[in-house]
Structures are given as structure tokens and as C-alpha cells.
Scaffold this active site. Structure first.
Site, PDB file in Angstrom:
ATOM      1  N   ASP A  93       0.859  -1.182   0.000  1.00 23.95           N
ATOM      2  CA  ASP A  93       0.000   0.000   0.000  1.00 23.95           C
ATOM      3  C   ASP A  93       0.896   1.234   0.000  1.00 23.95           C
ATOM      4  O   ASP A  93       2.119   1.136   0.091  1.00 23.95           O
ATOM      5  CB  ASP A  93      -0.980  -0.031   1.184  1.00 23.95           C
ATOM      6  CG  ASP A  93      -0.267  -0.050   2.532  1.00 23.95           C
ATOM      7  OD1 ASP A  93      -0.938  -0.365   3.535  1.00 23.95           O
ATOM      8  OD2 ASP A  93       0.935   0.240   2.578  1.00 23.95           O
ATOM      9  N   ASP A 267      -7.908  -7.310   0.570  1.00 18.92           N
ATOM     10  CA  ASP A 267      -6.960  -7.567   1.662  1.00 18.92           C
ATOM     11  C   ASP A 267      -7.631  -7.192   2.975  1.00 18.92           C
ATOM     12  O   ASP A 267      -8.475  -6.282   2.998  1.00 18.92           O
ATOM     13  CB  ASP A 267      -5.695  -6.714   1.507  1.00 18.92           C
ATOM     14  CG  ASP A 267      -5.912  -5.298   2.046  1.00 18.92           C
ATOM     15  OD1 ASP A 267      -6.425  -4.454   1.285  1.00 18.92           O
ATOM     16  OD2 ASP A 267      -5.616  -5.054   3.234  1.00 18.92           O
ATOM     17  N   CYS A 305     -12.997 -28.862   7.767  1.00 15.53           N
ATOM     18  CA  CYS A 305     -11.799 -28.083   7.423  1.00 15.53           C
ATOM     19  C   CYS A 305     -10.564 -28.977   7.496  1.00 15.53           C
ATOM     20  O   CYS A 305     -10.405 -29.769   8.433  1.00 15.53           O
ATOM     21  CB  CYS A 305     -11.652 -26.904   8.393  1.00 15.53           C
ATOM     22  SG  CYS A 305     -10.184 -25.902   8.077  1.00 15.53           S
ATOM     23  N   CYS A 307      -7.365 -27.823   7.616  1.00 18.20           N
ATOM     24  CA  CYS A 307      -6.175 -27.091   8.105  1.00 18.20           C
ATOM     25  C   CYS A 307      -5.584 -27.839   9.297  1.00 18.20           C
ATOM     26  O   CYS A 307      -6.239 -28.690   9.918  1.00 18.20           O
ATOM     27  CB  CYS A 307      -6.560 -25.664   8.499  1.00 18.20           C
ATOM     28  SG  CYS A 307      -7.219 -25.496  10.166  1.00 18.20           S
ATOM     29  N   HIS A 336      -5.821 -21.390  10.635  1.00 17.52           N
ATOM     30  CA  HIS A 336      -7.183 -21.813  10.286  1.00 17.52           C
ATOM     31  C   HIS A 336      -7.934 -20.707   9.549  1.00 17.52           C
ATOM     32  O   HIS A 336      -8.553 -20.930   8.509  1.00 17.52           O
ATOM     33  CB  HIS A 336      -7.978 -22.196  11.536  1.00 17.52           C
ATOM     34  CG  HIS A 336      -9.449 -22.305  11.251  1.00 17.52           C
ATOM     35  ND1 HIS A 336     -10.005 -23.413  10.645  1.00 17.52           N
ATOM     36  CD2 HIS A 336     -10.458 -21.406  11.428  1.00 17.52           C
ATOM     37  CE1 HIS A 336     -11.308 -23.198  10.466  1.00 17.52           C
ATOM     38  NE2 HIS A 336     -11.600 -21.982  10.927  1.00 17.52           N
TER      39      HIS A 336
HETATM   40  N1  LIG Z   1     -10.247   0.666   3.794  1.00 19.28           N
HETATM   41  C1  LIG Z   1      -9.098   1.153   3.206  1.00 19.28           C
HETATM   42  C2  LIG Z   1      -7.896   0.533   3.435  1.00 19.28           C
HETATM   43  C3  LIG Z   1      -6.743   1.023   2.858  1.00 19.28           C
HETATM   44  N2  LIG Z   1      -5.559   0.390   3.113  1.00 19.28           N
HETATM   45  C4  LIG Z   1      -6.770   2.153   2.027  1.00 19.28           C
HETATM   46  C5  LIG Z   1      -5.600   2.716   1.398  1.00 19.28           C
HETATM   47  O1  LIG Z   1      -4.458   2.227   1.571  1.00 19.28           O
HETATM   48  N3  LIG Z   1      -5.703   3.792   0.608  1.00 19.28           N
HETATM   49  N4  LIG Z   1      -6.894   4.379   0.379  1.00 19.28           N
HETATM   50  C6  LIG Z   1      -8.021   3.918   0.938  1.00 19.28           C
HETATM   51  O2  LIG Z   1      -9.090   4.504   0.689  1.00 19.28           O
HETATM   52  C7  LIG Z   1      -7.988   2.759   1.787  1.00 19.28           C
HETATM   53  C8  LIG Z   1      -9.168   2.270   2.364  1.00 19.28           C
END
Ligand SMILES: Nc1cc(N)c2c(=O)[nH][nH]c(=O)c2c1
Length: 373
Positions: A93, A267, A305, A307, A336
Site C-alpha cells: 500500500d 486484503d 476443514c 487445516c 485456520h
Molecule cells: N479501507 C481502506 C484501506 C486502505 N488500506 C486504504 C488505502 O491504503 N488507501 N486508500 C483507501 O481509501 C484505503 C481504504
């Protein structure tokens, strides 16, 4: 192994999509869930265990790594993949979101953000140019634009102003990224819950041109109904032939609903963070293993499961090691949870490819009891 970055859309079922992101470090099957490797580790997991859960790609946090051990040190040591012994794709990020949520004394200007480290109070600056440089030093395969995500609740004017700043920063991020074959830069759509601002943001990003597009500004407290309401239209503003990444999501039903609305990647810290606190996600709902009623239960967390936690240990044992604060507790439940999240992703990939996603969703929801089980 390809030297290029590309996305092959293999099949769709309604708005749901399945495909493959091709990178020089390996393929990423979509829809994909990315475990979060905050400070160069998915907490409580060995990298080979993370791979064993089915993960094709990890997320690294620029904010944490720039502060400790610093991007320059990781670069000197061969880059993040070598440093953390994960040779498959890594998405990083931009750091902007975590600066706003973790750092102290933040000052936001057109140039970027200055802030004080939450670790030692040292002063730092993040700009689009510096964020892209840090992600390059880390060796990230998928780099995120530096953006600003407004804290909610926020009025429309603030959301519009913030989105337009992020679009200017997206241009600067693109410029700073340069020409890096095999690597990708993803733009981040902003605009809050305002459909016209979301469309304006998507148009601005498309004009700049990115290898993938994220939907930002969600999973920031708006709730599932509002998030799905936005996802009912926002992904449709994005190019159909590029990956769509929903940031920071989420619980299992959030993930399924997002894929049903055209999202390809997600994520979230939830499965790993919850694993360390004793909250297990299963196909029948959530199990809070520290609850006393599990103390004598010989059954596995989830009899379906495969795992290591469910194959080799009883609820009674997991209850015991959590109550005793033993290190194995977080290891087993994190494994898990990550395994279960990847099982959901594989189930969706298979169902979309077979054209049976609607039936799969119905089964997914029918299996889930309410509350703690
Ligand atoms: N929920 C969110 C998690 C995030 N890691 C981000 C981000 O890294 N940038 N911009 C974002 O709007 C954003 C929203």
C-alpha cells in the site's frame, strides 16, 4: 514465467469474475484474498505456511516498513521478497491511509503529509514521489498510488476536495513510477458514497491509465449496506480488462458480496488479527474459542476443514492454549482463518468458472448460523 504484468479474465457469472494476474514472480488467481504482512511478516505465520493456506500474493505496509527497518535497509538487504522469504507477488500500500490512522501530529498539504512516527516520534514526510520510491526500494510487484482517504463522516464538499487531491496525487504517482516492465501501478478510486464523485474519480484515473484500479474509501466505518450500495455501481466505472482491488475488506460475507459485485482482489487484517484473539471463522459462523463452553469439547473447530488446527486439535485444546496464553494458540487459529478465507476464494473461483456462483452464494449463506457457535 512471464516477464510482463498482465490480467487474463477467464470467466464471468453475473458481475462476478474469475481470472489470473500474471507477474514475473508468479500468477495470482482471482478473485484473490491477500493476507496482510504488515512489518514483513504475516503475524504468527511462517511464509511457507501462508503459501500452504493457498495465498498467491501478500500485502506489505509501506508506513510500517518505512519507519522500521526502513525501505533503504530492506533494499540494501536484497528487497522485501528476500528479506521476508516470500518469493511470490507482493502488493504494497502507499502508506497514506496508515499515516492518517496511526501517526501523530499529521499535516496534510498539496505536497503530501508530514507526520511523527508512532514508534519513536521522529518526523517524516510522505509524498506521492516518496511513497513510490519507498515501494520501489521494497521491490513491490504491485505499487499503490499515494492517496488520501477522508475520515467519515465527512460532508460532500470535503469528500470531493479530498478525491480531487488524490487524483492530482495519482498523476504524480504515475509520473514518479516511470517505466518498470513486470511491475504494476494501481490507481485508487475515491469519492465516498457519492455516485457522481466516484464516476468523476474513475474517469480521472482512466485518463491517466493504470495496470489495475482499487476502490478506496470503503471499509472505513460506513457499514456493509452502504459499502454494497457503493459497490453496486463503482466497479462498473472501472475498465473491464484490468484487476479491481477493494481495499481493507473484510469479513467472509463482505468478501462474497464484493466479488458478486465485480471485485477481483481484497486484503484485510481480520483473519490474522482475529486468529490471535481467539476468534475463528468457520463455514457455520464464528467460534470464540476462549468461551468456557469449549473447555471439554473434543470436536475440531470445523469438521469439514483440512487445516492443521482442525485436523490435529480439539476445541478443548485450542481453548486451553488460548486461556494459557501459549504462542501456539495464535499460530493455529491464524492458520485456520487464513485457510478458511482461501477456501472461500477457491470456492468462488470454481463456481464462477462453472457458472454456478448464484447457487454457491446460496449455500454459503445457508450454512452460516448466527452468532457464536
Ligand atoms: N479501507 C481502506 C484501506 C486502505 N488500506 C486504504 C488505502 O491504503 N488507501 N486508500 C483507501 O481509501 C484505503 C481504504
Amino acid at each position: 514465467m512471464t516477464k510482463r504484468f498482465s490480467f487474463d479474465l477467464k470467466a464471468t457469472d453475473g458481475k462476478a469474475r474469475t481470472g489470473v494476474i500474471n507477474t514475473p514472480r508468479g500468477e495470482v488467481r482471482t478473485p484473490a484474498f491477500m493476507p496482510v504482512g504488515t512489518a514483513a511478516t504475516v503475524k504468527a505465520m511462517m511464509p511457507e505456511s501462508v503459501r500452504a493456506t493457498g495465498a498467491d500474493i501478500l500485502l506489505g505496509n509501506t508506513y510500517h516498513l518505512m519507519l522500521r527497518p526502513t525501505a533503504e535497509r530492506i533494499d540494501r538487504l536484497g528487497g522485501l521478497h528476500k528479506f521476508m522469504n516470500w518469493e511470490r507477488p507482493i502488493l504494497t500500500d502507499s502508506g497514506g491511509f496508515q499515516v492518517m490512522s496511526l501517526a501523530g501530529l499529521r499535516k496534510l498539504t498539496e505536497k503530501g503529509v508530514t507526520f511523527k512516527s508512532h514508534i519513536d516520534g521522529s518526523k517524516h514526510e510522505l509524498t506521492p514521489e516518496r511513497s513510490i520510491e519507498i515501494q520501489r526500494l521494497l521491490g513491490s510487484d504491485i505499487v499503490m498510488c499515494f492517496d488520501e482517504c477522508p475520515a467519515l463522516p465527512a460532508d460532500r464538499e470535503r469528500i470531493a476536495e479530498s478525491m480531487r487531491l488524490s487524483m492530482r496525487w495519482a498523476e504524480r504517482s504515475r509520473e514518479a513510477f516511470g517505466d518498470r516492465p513486470g511491475h504494476a501501478l494501481f490507481g485508487i478510486m475515491q469519492g465516498g458514497l457519492e455516485q457522481d464523485l466516484r464516476e468523476e474519480s474513475a474517469e480521472a484515473l482512466r485518463k491517466i491509465g493504470f495496470e489495475g484500479y482499487a476502490v478506496g474509501g470503503l471499509a472505513v466505518g460506513e457499514g456493509q449496506e452502504a459499502m454494497f450500495g457503493c459497490l453496486d455501481y463503482a466497479p462498473d466505472f472501472l475498465p473491464v480488462d484490468k484487476p479491481r482491488y477493494l481495499m481493507g475488506v473484510g469479513k467472509p460475507d463482505d468478501i462474497v458480496g464484493a466479488v458478486a459485485r465485480g471485485i477481483d482482489m481484497m486484503d484485510c487484517v481480520l483473519p490474522s488479527r482475529s486468529g490471535r484473539t481467539g476468534q475463528a471463522f468457520t463455514r457455520h459462523g464464528v467460534v470464540n474459542i476462549k468461551n468456557a463452553r469449549h473447555a471439554d469439547d473434543p470436536r475440531p473447530l470445523d469438521e469439514n476443514c483440512s487445516c492443521p488446527a482442525c485436523s490435529n486439535y480439539s476445541r478443548a485444546y485450542l481453548h486451553h492454549v488460548f486461556r494459557s496464553n501459549e504462542m501456539i494458540s495464535g499460530m493455529l487459529l491464524t492458520w485456520h482463518n487464513l485457510h478458511y478465507f482461501q477456501e472461500i476464494m477457491q470456492g468462488m473461483r470454481d463456481a464462477i468458472a462453472a457458472g454456478t456462483f448464484e447457487a454457491w452464494q446460496a449455500e454459503f449463506h445457508a450454512q452460516r448460523a448466527q452468532g457464536d457457535i
